[in-house]
Write a protein that holds these residues in place. Structure first.
Motif, PDB file in Angstrom:
ATOM      1  N   LYS B  22     -45.994 -66.042  86.987  1.00  0.00           N
ATOM      2  CA  LYS B  22     -45.219 -65.392  85.880  1.00  0.00           C
ATOM      3  C   LYS B  22     -45.692 -66.065  84.556  1.00  0.00           C
ATOM      4  O   LYS B  22     -45.535 -67.309  84.450  1.00  0.00           O
ATOM      5  CB  LYS B  22     -43.555 -65.523  86.111  1.00  0.00           C
ATOM      6  CG  LYS B  22     -42.797 -64.879  85.197  1.00  0.00           C
ATOM      7  CD  LYS B  22     -41.381 -65.024  85.531  1.00  0.00           C
ATOM      8  CE  LYS B  22     -40.721 -64.128  84.535  1.00  0.00           C
ATOM      9  NZ  LYS B  22     -39.016 -64.299  85.062  1.00  0.00           N
ATOM     10  N   PRO B  23     -46.123 -65.244  83.812  1.00  0.00           N
ATOM     11  CA  PRO B  23     -46.630 -65.707  82.291  1.00  0.00           C
ATOM     12  C   PRO B  23     -45.277 -66.338  81.403  1.00  0.00           C
ATOM     13  O   PRO B  23     -44.089 -65.950  81.806  1.00  0.00           O
ATOM     14  CB  PRO B  23     -47.204 -64.652  81.285  1.00  0.00           C
ATOM     15  CG  PRO B  23     -47.425 -63.726  82.593  1.00  0.00           C
ATOM     16  CD  PRO B  23     -46.565 -63.986  83.509  1.00  0.00           C
ATOM     17  N   ALA B  24     -45.327 -67.276  80.794  1.00  0.00           N
ATOM     18  CA  ALA B  24     -44.312 -68.114  80.256  1.00  0.00           C
ATOM     19  C   ALA B  24     -43.974 -67.103  79.024  1.00  0.00           C
ATOM     20  O   ALA B  24     -44.753 -66.242  78.572  1.00  0.00           O
ATOM     21  CB  ALA B  24     -44.477 -69.346  79.769  1.00  0.00           C
ATOM     22  N   LEU B  25     -42.537 -67.262  78.661  1.00  0.00           N
ATOM     23  CA  LEU B  25     -42.149 -66.385  77.613  1.00  0.00           C
ATOM     24  C   LEU B  25     -42.657 -67.078  76.302  1.00  0.00           C
ATOM     25  O   LEU B  25     -42.589 -68.157  76.082  1.00  0.00           O
ATOM     26  CB  LEU B  25     -40.505 -66.198  77.468  1.00  0.00           C
ATOM     27  CG  LEU B  25     -39.991 -65.480  78.685  1.00  0.00           C
ATOM     28  CD1 LEU B  25     -38.452 -65.451  78.423  1.00  0.00           C
ATOM     29  CD2 LEU B  25     -40.548 -64.074  78.602  1.00  0.00           C
ATOM     30  N   PHE B  26     -43.176 -66.187  75.309  1.00  0.00           N
ATOM     31  CA  PHE B  26     -43.467 -66.750  74.042  1.00  0.00           C
ATOM     32  C   PHE B  26     -42.447 -66.414  73.023  1.00  0.00           C
ATOM     33  O   PHE B  26     -41.937 -65.170  72.536  1.00  0.00           O
ATOM     34  CB  PHE B  26     -44.741 -65.949  73.668  1.00  0.00           C
ATOM     35  CG  PHE B  26     -45.446 -66.443  72.286  1.00  0.00           C
ATOM     36  CD1 PHE B  26     -46.387 -67.308  72.469  1.00  0.00           C
ATOM     37  CD2 PHE B  26     -44.945 -66.228  71.067  1.00  0.00           C
ATOM     38  CE1 PHE B  26     -46.893 -67.805  71.351  1.00  0.00           C
ATOM     39  CE2 PHE B  26     -45.503 -66.649  70.036  1.00  0.00           C
ATOM     40  CZ  PHE B  26     -46.649 -67.525  70.029  1.00  0.00           C
ATOM     41  N   ASN B  27     -41.762 -67.560  72.527  1.00  0.00           N
ATOM     42  CA  ASN B  27     -40.682 -67.189  71.675  1.00  0.00           C
ATOM     43  C   ASN B  27     -41.028 -67.646  70.296  1.00  0.00           C
ATOM     44  O   ASN B  27     -42.185 -68.107  70.032  1.00  0.00           O
ATOM     45  CB  ASN B  27     -39.426 -68.099  72.021  1.00  0.00           C
ATOM     46  CG  ASN B  27     -38.801 -68.026  73.572  1.00  0.00           C
ATOM     47  OD1 ASN B  27     -38.579 -66.793  73.653  1.00  0.00           O
ATOM     48  ND2 ASN B  27     -38.997 -68.850  74.478  1.00  0.00           N
ATOM     49  N   THR B  28     -40.150 -67.423  69.504  1.00  0.00           N
ATOM     50  CA  THR B  28     -40.435 -67.881  67.989  1.00  0.00           C
ATOM     51  C   THR B  28     -40.783 -69.341  67.756  1.00  0.00           C
ATOM     52  O   THR B  28     -41.549 -69.647  66.625  1.00  0.00           O
ATOM     53  CB  THR B  28     -39.118 -67.486  66.972  1.00  0.00           C
ATOM     54  OG1 THR B  28     -38.012 -67.840  67.471  1.00  0.00           O
ATOM     55  CG2 THR B  28     -39.048 -66.048  66.715  1.00  0.00           C
ATOM     56  N   ASP B  29     -40.409 -70.263  68.696  1.00  0.00           N
ATOM     57  CA  ASP B  29     -40.804 -71.368  68.384  1.00  0.00           C
ATOM     58  C   ASP B  29     -42.034 -71.858  69.198  1.00  0.00           C
ATOM     59  O   ASP B  29     -42.418 -73.173  69.261  1.00  0.00           O
ATOM     60  CB  ASP B  29     -39.559 -72.672  68.769  1.00  0.00           C
ATOM     61  CG  ASP B  29     -38.837 -72.234  69.922  1.00  0.00           C
ATOM     62  OD1 ASP B  29     -39.475 -71.440  70.818  1.00  0.00           O
ATOM     63  OD2 ASP B  29     -37.958 -72.986  70.374  1.00  0.00           O
ATOM     64  N   SER B  30     -42.586 -71.146  70.138  1.00  0.00           N
ATOM     65  CA  SER B  30     -43.490 -71.182  71.042  1.00  0.00           C
ATOM     66  C   SER B  30     -44.924 -71.525  70.201  1.00  0.00           C
ATOM     67  O   SER B  30     -45.517 -72.652  70.870  1.00  0.00           O
ATOM     68  CB  SER B  30     -43.960 -70.119  71.843  1.00  0.00           C
ATOM     69  OG  SER B  30     -42.859 -69.715  72.794  1.00  0.00           O
TER      70      SER B  30
END
Lengths: 427, 161
Positions: B22-30
């Motif tokens: 599973k690719p990691a989630l890309f958040n606004t702080d990533s």
């Protein structure tokens, strides 16, 4: 207690059924960006397919006013296209009517969403794209109502080529004489070329029309080869009651500027002309199509986005024919990501709308001209939101001008644009 | 009860399938975290399932990565996490599952884009070359020129301690 135990089992059972549906939903109607409510705890409201579908859960609606001021809206949810209406400017809505009883995938995002138009006598026409199994493929679908939206015809596929390839990004319009026009981005020629191991860049623009209220359509006709593949196509009707189609085209190897075509008759498109010369050379998908509004006097008012090194941002231009075109002018604040422009003209008045983002708030702006786009009032902010939003769309009931704006936080909004804050005009 | 167990089994199998690679989630702080974490040069490529040129780009990057396994690359899908199976299938096709893959979270897409680059309007593919020692960043819209990537890689590999 027995009663409680049964109730608990049922709750667990229902929960599991709901979760199973969720795992099986990736393509069916709910776009994650701009539609699903995830921040305010109402996730289940908008992702539980057992709930009654709600406009506020639809990601990419389209709307139009009737001559009596009734607002008709088309939207999709969980594999179905719905139409409902409001008689109080989007305060309350009628119970939605389902257009497709058999669920299908429905494109519902910024550039490609279900469309709705009304004929002069009040018949309702709806189109949308249904994606097929293979990536970048789809068919253009159409359904009509001639009983004031009480019921709709069984949807039909309008593209007469049924190769598993792209027939997507439909645009829909209807003339005063009742002729219905549909244009879209079509990859049948690319599909053929690829089978013959030949190169074909982009897509083609095709169109068809119906002169019997959508009961049948004429054979599809090609307007041009090598259009951009992922930007919306726009149609409006000119002062001869014939369509004008505007799209992002590919010139040369990779120059993505805009083109339009006007028609000599319903069956005879003219020669496409290049509209913009921003020379944005990019081998990419801008996902950022233009807009067009033709005034009663026959002027074409256009708005578009380009991002070339030298000429970038939002542009407005007016033309009547190839020899009478104004110099495109920038509007919106490029530094605040001004994007997704809309334009609407009525007599000598012209309105523009677009979105900006400052890192915290998404804002919808408008700008107004009372002299056919020669000069412009100050740009105004008319709405704000913070949790994601759809594009803004200008619509009119022939009394006032409104912006349709769907936001994650506030849902479907209809904003009258006559008040609000001013900013120094950027034009 | 048997139906319940069957449904639970099905449910578990669905989530197990989703959890694989599973690719990691890309958040606004990533993005700021990536900049902090990555000490050396890296290439970040934004792509989407709905972008035809992106598929060409992934194909080309798959070959490039095979020939240059020292290429420090992050691939970010701008699609919804709900499409993770489709994303994985495509990454697998181009042998790109091993690299650092991310997918946009359900945060508002404009915020996610802004966290990377306020001047990025969503055109895809969009790539960011981050030079060694955070010396600079350059953005490219459109399909990458392989020679350009190799030249950048060479420049940035040579100065890597």
């Amino acid at each position: 207690m027995p009663g409680q135990s049964t109730s608990s089992k049922m709750k667990i059972f229902n929960l599991i059924i709901s979760l199973l549906f969720l795992t099986a939903l990736p393509d069916v109607g709910i776009a994650a960006h701009g539609g699903a409510k995830v921040k305010d705890g109402s996730l289940s409201k908008c992702t539980n397919v057992n709930q009654i579908p709600a406009l506020d859960c639809a990601s990419a609606p389209s709307s139009v006013f009737s001559t009596t001021g009734r607002l008709w809206v088309v939207w999709s949810y969980a594999g179905h296209v719905y139409v409902n209406y409001s008689d109080d400017k989007a305060e309350t809505f009628s119970k939605p009517v389902t257009l497709n009883t058999i669920p299908e995938k429905i494109s519902a995002h910024g550039e490609n969403r279900p469309k709705i138009v009304l004929s002069k006598k009040g018949d309702i026409y709806v189109s949308w794209t249904t994606p097929l199994e293979k990536r970048f493929t789809g068919n253009v679908r159409f359904s009509f109502s001639n009983d004031m939206g009480k019921s709709f015809s069984t949807p039909v596929t309008v593209n007469d080529n049924l190769d598993i390839t792209g027939h997507r990004f439909d645009a829909l319009s209807v003339g005063k004489n009742g002729n219905i026009y549909l244009a879209w981005l079509d990859k049948r020629d690319r599909f053929k070329a690829e089978k013959e191991a030949k190169d074909y860049h982009g897509a083609a623009v095709y169109y068809t029309w119906s002169d019997n209220g959508g009961k049948s359509f004429h054979a599809n006709k090609k307007i041009i080869d090598h259009s951009c593949e992922c930007c919306r196509v726009i149609i409006d009707m000119d002062d001869n009651d014939l369509p004008v189609i505007l799209w992002r085209n590919i010139y040369g190897k990779n120059t993505r500027d805009h083109a339009l075509v006007s028609f000599e008759s319903a069956s005879k498109p003219g020669i496409p002309v290049r509209v913009s010369y921003d020379n944005w050379q990019v081998d990419a998908c801008p996902h950022h199509g233009p807009d067009l509004s033709i005034s009663d006097s026959g002027d074409y008012h256009m708005a578009w986005f380009n991002n070339a090194d030298k000429r970038h941002g939002l542009f407005y231009m007016r033309m009547r024919d190839n020899n009478t075109r104004t110099t495109p002018v920038n509007f919106g604040n490029y530094k605040a990501a001004a994007s997704h422009p809309g334009v609407l003209s009525s007599n000598n008045q012209v309105w523009l709308t677009w979105k900006e983002f400052n890192g915290k708030e998404e804002t919808v702006w408008t700008q107004h001209s009372t002299n056919n786009g020669e000069t412009w009032d100050k740009a105004k902010v008319v709405a704000k939101s913070t949790q994601g939003s759809d594009y803004p769309f200008l619509i009119t009931d022939n009394k006032s001008i409104y912006i349709q704006w769907k936001t994650t936080q506030e849902g479907f909004r209809l904003i009258a644009i006559d008040k609000n804050n001013n900013r120094e005009g950027l034009l | 009860m048997k139906t319940l167990i069957l449904l639970l089994t099905l449910l578990c199998s669905c989530y197990t399938a989703n959890a694989t690679n599973k690719p990691a989630l890309f958040n606004t702080d990533s993005y700021s975290q990536l900049i902090e974490e990555k000490k050396h040069a890296f290439l970040m490529v934004m792509w989407s399932l709905d972008c035809p040129p992106c598929i060409k780009e992934l194909s080309s990057l798959g070959l490039l990565y095979k020939q240059n396994p020292d290429l420090n690359m992050v691939l970010v899908s701008t699609d919804s996490p709900a499409r993770i199976d489709e994303i994985n299938k495509l990454l697998s096709k181009f042998d790109l599952l091993k690299i650092d893959n991310r997918v946009f979270s359900t945060e508002p897409v404009q915020r996610l884009r802004y966290s990377i680059d306020p001047r990025w309007y969503g055109e895809l593919p969009r790539s960011y070359f981050h030079d060694n020692h955070r010396a600079g960043r350059s953005a490219v819209t459109g399909i990458l020129n392989t020679d350009h990537v190799l030249s950048w890689l060479k420049t940035n590999t040579e100065v890597t301690p």
